[in-house]
Design an enzyme around this catalytic site. Structure first.
Site, PDB file in Angstrom:
ATOM      1  CG  ASP A  30     -35.987  14.118  66.965  1.00 43.79           C
ATOM      2  OD1 ASP A  30     -36.212  15.160  66.172  1.00 43.79           O
ATOM      3  OD2 ASP A  30     -34.919  13.420  66.636  1.00 43.79           O
ATOM      4  CG  HIS A  86     -39.490   9.803  56.997  1.00 42.04           C
ATOM      5  ND1 HIS A  86     -38.983  10.711  56.161  1.00 42.04           N
ATOM      6  CD2 HIS A  86     -38.522   9.697  58.075  1.00 42.04           C
ATOM      7  CE1 HIS A  86     -37.936  11.227  56.767  1.00 42.04           C
ATOM      8  NE2 HIS A  86     -37.610  10.675  57.745  1.00 42.04           N
ATOM      9  CG  HIS A 136     -30.429  20.432  66.341  1.00 43.92           C
ATOM     10  ND1 HIS A 136     -31.292  19.301  66.387  1.00 43.92           N
ATOM     11  CD2 HIS A 136     -31.207  21.550  66.087  1.00 43.92           C
ATOM     12  CE1 HIS A 136     -32.520  19.789  66.337  1.00 43.92           C
ATOM     13  NE2 HIS A 136     -32.630  21.118  66.229  1.00 43.92           N
ATOM     14  CG  LEU A 154     -45.428  20.985  61.915  1.00 47.33           C
ATOM     15  CD1 LEU A 154     -45.614  22.612  62.087  1.00 47.33           C
ATOM     16  CD2 LEU A 154     -46.581  20.267  62.616  1.00 47.33           C
ATOM     17  NE  ARG A 155     -40.724  14.917  57.740  1.00 42.76           N
ATOM     18  CZ  ARG A 155     -39.561  14.805  58.372  1.00 42.76           C
ATOM     19  NH1 ARG A 155     -38.616  15.838  57.828  1.00 42.76           N
ATOM     20  NH2 ARG A 155     -39.133  13.621  58.385  1.00 42.76           N
TER      21      ARG A 155
END
Lengths: 323, 425
Positions: B306, B310, B180, B65-66
């Site tokens: 995923d 940006h 991961h 979500l940043r």
């Protein structure tokens, strides 16, 4: 890779890499260099082909030799030259490559010669630069160093009759070498009989055979009956990265010595993009020997760079007029 | 008490293997009937959705979500809205925010802001170790209390003893561990798959073993600790095979893949297309095929976006210097529908990978249209053709390698807890 390098007429707009360029264009570069080489031998070493043009050397990686030959080439074509040596510390002050590009564009320059540690950097600049500006790649990471490959082809053509019959071995750190990649593309395009890459597994990039080369791990086998040997420089950092045990052992197995040259074709020539590491990848007697054409490569580099600069800036028709 | 009926749609509920033209009735935020409404039911609102598909809202296992930390790339408001507008009603947020989700305070902040936005539900994943540093355990018990649905370290835990204790402690807390897989040394400077393309472009490679060695290390520890584990964003044929084998042996493991890995390979990087700079890297054609096969034959249990939005500048540099990641919320459902068409997969099976199965992996009440479940619903027009363009992306990040792709199928309504939060046209 060739689409962005060529203008709609198929002429060179940028010179980013050898990959994808047609054979005729490579020959044209060599022929143009031949017509320009006399300039470098005159007492007044200048032609006015690029008078009024401004060329910027943008070097993000340290280089003396390549930058100097580009500078000389530009000056012999009567262009104005600016040198920017940008160490990583100043470019990490926050200015992005694209901002730097915009600033230089605003100074009304015509051609950027770029060296950068990142593969694809020259390609990136060509994609984003104003349409009237040309980009020449002077080395981008491990990717390509196309003017080096062309000066190597020029040198080979000076010593060998034709490309078609040649066996060429590229020896050393293939993994990290942009020179190797550009030379492989150039040699394949010019249609040599065989391109070999020779080096230890740790310095051999994965999937290199897909580029059409034969892979050899043993120097003697790799050099058997070859006509041209292209040695690559071994960076001493490779030991720290655990890629090879020592300089000593590297020289034992991959150093070019007079003795091992016996397996090559009798007329084989020895080339090296420089700067050479004597006693690491090449023995002094070989570097200084009669098969070595290493210094000839340096001289040829100026003519090749003149040719590429003049071609990308479309100054060649004028050249034909002046002849 | 708000009531609503969704009339005449093709209702697909993978959890019940249901694919039927019928009605759906909702009251107080929950599904109260499929088909005939209850006797006393009176709908305050009816939505007529003939020729449209009604399915559970999508559950996305990997969404950055940043916020907090990188709000210039995306915010909880912008990205949960983008999710809702794309038919995604629940998103899992990995703990690698800034600050890291390693305290209940950060987990609560995230959920409060998400609740305030009223769009997609946000389920935080808690850090496995403090600051994701791989040294001390995070307070997993407290984090679970604070609403974290699983734990993840995102980054590799170098010290295997710490990893072992972390997995044991997570098992003790009955928390699923999201892994991961990324061996800490191999290809550490790499930016693309190690192979013909990395060699041709002169870019540093990331070998397949970066993933497989780490999957192997974890599988041994999963076996001894008994923890329930989920492998995130697998990219290699071999890793899928290892997970499938582990599943056959009865280990409690599942795995997901990113939607983009099912469509793109290393060759799409072509001339340094930075939109294809992702981690794990785009792999080979064989890997892509194995990922697709894994959906049908085992080894791959879910598909996620995923999502990594940006700002434009992040992708505007030479390839290796660009930020990794794809803005994936907008394309999750369209890519899945495209996949069903390419693989001739029935929609019930396909939708299970983005609804029922991820919900099961998380152990949450979602991903189904069963009576009594929260009415988180996605309604889409399967025949609407459109083209992805920056103007029609809902995420704040427009970084997508799928720009200009033509898709079929577009969301027209999204409901969360019975409330229509998105209406398309």
């Amino acid at each position: 890779m060739n689409t962005i390098q060529l203008d709609p007429q198929g002429r060179l707009k940028h010179f980013l890499g050898i990959e994808g360029l047609p054979k005729a264009l490579l020959i044209e570069i060599l022929d143009t260099a031949t017509s320009l080489i006399s300039v470098t031998e005159q007492t007044v070493k200048k032609v006015p082909l690029l008078r009024g043009k401004t060329i910027v050397n943008l070097f993000f990686e340290p280089s003396t030799r390549t930058r100097t030959t580009f500078e000389l080439a530009a000056k012999r074509l009567s262009a104005d030259v600016l040198n920017f040596n940008i160490n990583t510390s100043s470019s990490s002050k926050g200015e992005t490559l694209i901002d730097m590009l915009r600033n230089l564009e605003a100074m009304h320059c015509d051609l950027f010669v770029v060296r950068h540690a990142a593969g694809g950097a020259a390609h990136f600049m060509a994609q984003h630069v104003a349409p009237h500006i040309s980009i020449i790649n002077a080395g981008d990471g491990r990717h390509e160093h196309p003017t080096q490959a062309m000066l190597d082809m020029y040198t080979i053509r000076q010593y060998k009759e034709d490309f078609a019959s040649l066996r060429v071995a590229i020896v050393g750190d293939i993994l990290h070498s942009r020179v190797a990649r550009s030379n492989i593309h150039a040699l394949m395009t010019l249609g040599v009989a065989e391109v070999r890459v020779v080096g230890p597994n740790t310095l051999m990039p994965k999937g290199i055979a897909m580029m059409g080369v034969k892979v050899f791990n043993r120097l003697k086998e790799g050099l058997r009956n070859v006509d041209v040997i292209l040695m690559l420089r071994l960076q001493r950092e490779r030991m720290q990265a655990a890629l090879i045990p020592s300089v000593h052992e590297y020289f034992q197995y991959y150093g070019l010595t007079e003795a091992i040259l016996d397996v090559t074709h009798p007329g084989a020539i020895v080339m090296h993009p420089g700067p050479i590491n004597r006693g690491v990848e090449i023995d002094s007697p070989v570097a200084n020997g009669e098969r070595s054409v290493i210094l000839q490569q340096v001289s040829n580099g100026i003519a090749i760079r003149m040719a590429v600069m003049a071609m990308t800036l479309k100054a060649i028709p004028e050249l034909k007029d002046t002849r | 008490m708000a009531t609503l009926s969704i009339i005449g749609g093709r209702v697909i509920d993978p959890a019940a293997h249901l694919d039927l033209i019928t009605d759906l009735h909702i009251a107080a935020g929950k599904i109260v009937a499929v088909g005939t409404p209850p006797n006393d039911f009176k709908a305050e609102r009816q939505i007529d959705v003939q020729h449209k598909i009604v399915c559970p809202g999508l559950v996305d296992l990997g969404v950055r979500l940043r916020e907090p930390g990188a709000e210039y790339k995306g915010t909880i408001i912008s990205e949960t809205r983008a999710a809702a507008n794309s038919g995604i009603t629940t998103v899992c947020c990995p703990p690698d925010t800034n600050p890291v989700i390693d305290t209940p305070a950060v987990a609560e902040l995230l959920q409060q802001r998400a609740a305030h936005s009223g769009m997609a539900k946000v389920l935080p994943l808690a850090a496995l170790t403090r600051g994701l540093a791989g040294e001390q355990l995070a307070e997993m018990g407290d984090l679970k209390e604070a609403g974290c649905v699983a734990v993840s370290n995102v980054l590799p835990i170098v010290n295997t003893e710490v990893l072992r204790y972390a997995l044991e402690y997570a098992a003790n807390c009955e928390l699923t561990v999201f892994i991961h897989p990324r061996e800490p040394w191999l290809g550490v400077h790499g930016c693309v798959h190690e192979g013909a393309v990395s060699t041709r472009l002169g870019l540093s490679g990331i070998p397949e073993t970066t993933e497989t060695i780490e999957v192997a290390r974890h599988l041994f520890l999963i076996e001894t600790t008994g923890v329930r584990a989920h492998f995130c964003r697998l990219s290699t044929a071999r890793a899928i095979k290892m997970v499938k084998q582990a599943q056959t042996q009865g280990l409690p493991v599942t795995a997901d893949v990113s939607a983009h890995q099912l469509f793109l390979t290393e060759t799409d990087i072509n001339n340094y297309n930075s939109q294809c700079h992702v981690y794990p890297p785009l792999r080979t054609q064989q890997d892509k095929t194995a990922l697709r096969t894994g959906l049908l034959q085992g080894g791959v249990d879910a598909i996620c976006s995923d999502h990594q939005p940006h700002e434009a500048d992040a992708k505007l540099s030479p390839f290796a210097m660009t930020a990794m990641g794809i803005s994936g919320l907008d394309t999750l459902l369209p890519l899945c529908l495209h996949l069903a068409e390419e693989m001739s997969m029935d929609l019930t099976t396909l939708l299970s990978y983005v609804t029922t199965k991820p919900a099961q992996i998380l152990g949450i009440d979602a991903g189904t249209l069963a009576v009594g479940q929260p009415a988180d619903i996605c309604i889409f027009d399967p025949n609407d053709s459109w083209q992805l363009a920056p103007e029609n992306m809902r995420s704040k990040g427009h970084n997508s390698p799928f720009l200009n792709w033509k898709f079929k199928g577009r969301v027209i309504y999204t409901l969360i807890n019975g409330k229509v939060v998105y209406t398309g046209c």
